[in-house]
Design an enzyme around this catalytic site. Structure first.
Site, PDB file in Angstrom:
ATOM      1  N   SER A  22      -9.553   4.520  -7.041  1.00 29.51           N
ATOM      2  CA  SER A  22      -8.447   3.702  -6.565  1.00 29.51           C
ATOM      3  C   SER A  22      -8.313   2.450  -7.428  1.00 29.51           C
ATOM      4  O   SER A  22      -8.117   2.558  -8.633  1.00 29.51           O
ATOM      5  CB  SER A  22      -8.646   3.372  -5.083  1.00 29.51           C
ATOM      6  OG  SER A  22      -7.480   2.874  -4.503  1.00 29.51           O
TER       7      SER A  22
ATOM      8  N   HIS B  82      -6.587  10.711  -0.914  1.00 32.75           N
ATOM      9  CA  HIS B  82      -7.200   9.547  -1.544  1.00 32.75           C
ATOM     10  C   HIS B  82      -8.624   9.362  -1.007  1.00 32.75           C
ATOM     11  O   HIS B  82      -8.905   9.640   0.155  1.00 32.75           O
ATOM     12  CB  HIS B  82      -6.350   8.321  -1.185  1.00 32.75           C
ATOM     13  CG  HIS B  82      -6.520   7.149  -2.088  1.00 32.75           C
ATOM     14  ND1 HIS B  82      -5.932   7.073  -3.325  1.00 32.75           N
ATOM     15  CD2 HIS B  82      -7.193   5.980  -1.928  1.00 32.75           C
ATOM     16  CE1 HIS B  82      -6.222   5.909  -3.876  1.00 32.75           C
ATOM     17  NE2 HIS B  82      -6.999   5.230  -3.051  1.00 32.75           N
TER      18      HIS B  82
ATOM     19  N   ASP C 234      -2.308  12.729  -2.068  1.00 31.52           N
ATOM     20  CA  ASP C 234      -2.737  11.336  -1.998  1.00 31.52           C
ATOM     21  C   ASP C 234      -1.653  10.497  -1.334  1.00 31.52           C
ATOM     22  O   ASP C 234      -0.515  10.440  -1.795  1.00 31.52           O
ATOM     23  CB  ASP C 234      -3.015  10.818  -3.413  1.00 31.52           C
ATOM     24  CG  ASP C 234      -3.774   9.499  -3.425  1.00 31.52           C
ATOM     25  OD1 ASP C 234      -3.352   8.567  -2.718  1.00 31.52           O
ATOM     26  OD2 ASP C 234      -4.773   9.402  -4.152  1.00 31.52           O
TER      27      ASP C 234
END
Length: 432
Positions: free
Chosen positions: A246, A374, A341
């Site tokens: 991330s 994610h 995601d």
């Protein structure tokens, strides 16, 4: 009544997992992300609980309609498990496409065994158990004088070669505003340490109290510290790979792609990177009218990370984008992203990989994972177990290539100059 509540909860989890992510957002979809991550990565555990609920409901007082809804709620979980079982094939396919069909010839016998589609059942029972045999952790070592936010942890094998271990620098995510070295990359670091690597998990100072570029500057200070002090902990910092998820993926890519320059560095040490593995990162922070959520991104970054709008300081925003450094010397890369995601759309990774592959003289591996959310690698799930083994293969390949190139360079340097030798050995040239 209780059976209807359980059935509705499971149905909601399944719907949240499989619904489309391509929509305009008014706010960061934290709940969508959190519930989808839970459902996708813990699908076997949730399915086992669901089956127990079905049996209990059938033996108890559940209505046929509630039992039917419970049974249908298993379908998204089975969908998630099916895609998890495809990960070994997807990882191997990506490595072959990026590195070449014969890339395994450069790996040791232990590294090139087939990736098993079956998980470690111990990890299934305890998906937050990360410890590996033969691995020790040293915690809270300062790399800069800014308190806990400039400390690092070291994951290393208990038995280390005298020449030292290759290095992975792990950068945590958290939207540049939160997160810790204790929370992310744990399956990867523990596994690599069990295979002879030494991993440094770093903290860095956070926004909004510390705006960009403080975060990348701290990452480079950590790398300089590793190159100065790492050998006393068992590291061989000739080869350093960088990874992160991330915001950590963004910083890892930015670090690798500006490594040979003095950007974001005080120039007091080597900040070159020999391989990069960003997970679900954001590679272009400047809204360019290509995404439906540009306004959301501008608001978040303006208020939290940059403290200035793109119009007020375009140079600052552009400087934070890894995609703007394609002209730099670029290390081998393995870019990993999930198709569903919720926080960073997968098309941002596709765009980055396309441009990186065209610009780089080194291989680029792109691993796109179906039915993957994610932060999928935070728990020790089926998927993360296989992916970290694929990352290990990539890193061993990159390390083998790196030292092979150094050996070739040394051979070329040591090779005598044919023209000079011919002239000195020729009597005619001496008489002349």
């Amino acid at each position: 009544m209780i059976w209807w509540i359980i059935a509705i909860i499971y149905a909601a989890l399944g719907f949240n997992l499989v619904r489309s992510r391509s929509r305009k957002l008014q706010r960061v979809p934290w709940l969508t992300f959190g519930w989808a991550l839970l459902t996708s990565e813990l699908a076997p555990q949730l399915l086992a609980l669901l089956l127990l609920a079905v049996v209990a409901g059938w033996l108890g007082s559940a209505s046929s309609a509630a039992l039917l809804l419970l049974a249908l709620a298993a379908l998204p979980l089975l969908w998630a498990i099916y895609h998890s079982r495809q990960v070994p094939e997807r990882v191997e396919q990506s490595l072959r496409q990026g590195l070449g069909a014969n890339y395994q010839a450069q790996l040791s016998t232990a590294d090139n065994q087939p990736l098993s589609p079956l998980p470690s059942w111990l990890r299934v029972v305890n998906p937050v158990g990360f410890a590996e045999p033969g691995v020790e952790v040293l915690r809270n070592i300062a790399y800069a004088p800014h308190g806990t936010r400039t400390q690092l942890d070291i994951y290393r094998p208990t038995q280390r070669p005298p020449s030292g271990c290759p290095v992975l620098l792990q950068i945590h995510g958290g939207a540049w505003m939160f997160g810790s070295k204790n929370e992310q990359g744990l399956p990867l670091m523990n596994y690599l340490a069990s295979q002879g690597w030494i991993c440094f998990a770093i903290n860095y100072r956070l926004a909004p109290s510390q705006p960009f570029p403080t975060q990348i500057e701290d990452c480079k200070k950590a790398l300089q510290w590793i190159r100065r002090e790492g050998s006393q902990y068992g590291a061989n910092p000739e080869f350093v790979a960088v990874s992160g998820g991330s915001a950590g993926g963004h910083l890892a890519a930015l670090m690798a792609m500006t490594g040979d320059s003095e950007l974001f560095s005080d120039g007091s040490g080597d900040t070159s990177i020999q391989a990069m593995v960003p997970f679900y990162g954001l590679y272009d922070l400047v809204p360019r009218g290509e995404q439906p959520n540009d306004e959301l991104v501008i608001g978040l970054l303006n208020q939290r990370l940059f403290h200035q709008s793109p119009e007020q300081n375009p140079q600052l925003w552009e400087s934070a984008c890894p995609i703007n450094y394609l002209q730099q010397p670029l290390p081998p890369a393995m870019v990993i992203h999930g198709q569903i995601d919720s926080l960073v759309p997968v098309n941002t990774a596709v765009k980055f990989v396309t441009q990186l592959s065209a610009a780089s003289s080194n291989p680029v591996v792109y691993l796109e994972l179906p039915a993957t959310e994610h932060s999928f690698d935070v728990p020790n799930s089926w998927r993360s177990q296989v992916v970290v083994r694929g990352v290990h293969r990539f890193l061993e390949w990159a390390r083998s290539r790196h030292y092979g190139e150094l050996l070739n360079d040394d051979s070329a340097t040591d090779k005598p100059d044919t023209a000079d030798n011919t002239a000195s050995d020729n009597p005619a040239s001496e008489s002349a």
